[in-house]
Structures are given as C-alpha cells and as structure tokens.
Design a protein around this motif. Sequence first.
Motif: not given
Length: 87
Positions: A53-70
């Motif tokens: 999970x940590x590796x996923x969030x480290x590698x996909x921080x942009x996607x996390x931001x893209x889905x949470x910014x709204x």
Amino acid sequence: MAHYPLLMQLNEQLMEISRQLNSVETTNALQLKVIMHLLNRVSKRRTTWTQSICRFFRNFQFFFFAFSWPFIARLLYISYLKMMRNR
C-alpha cells in the motif's frame, strides 16, 4: 629418440587432463550460475500488504491527488460560504 614414444604418451595424457579440466570448469560455472539464481530468488524480501500500500501511494501520488481534489475543493468552498455567512 628412445624417449619419443614416452613423450607422445605424456602429451596425450596431458591433453586428456586438459579436456577434463575444461569440462570441470564448465560444470562449475554452470553450478555457480544456478546457485546465484537460487540465492537471488531466496534472498528477496517478502513484502507485506502495508508495504504494498505504501509503495502504491508513493508511486501514484498524482492519481491520489487527482481523485481527491474535487472533495477538497468542495470542503474549502463550503468553509468559505460558512465564513461569509457569519460576517
């Protein structure tokens, strides 16, 4: 000239020993490759689900931001509206 047959026999024996040594060297090189492959496979660290999970969030921080910014933008807008009503 009397030693010529003896020298030929020694030469043949030395050539046979040389072939055997080359065969042993080839076998040893193959065994070393197999051992290194097995050691590399065994020595790999096992990853736990938290590390995944940590590796996923480290590698996909942009996607996390893209889905949470709204949602973050909506929360900021709601807090702005509340602040403006209280004035």
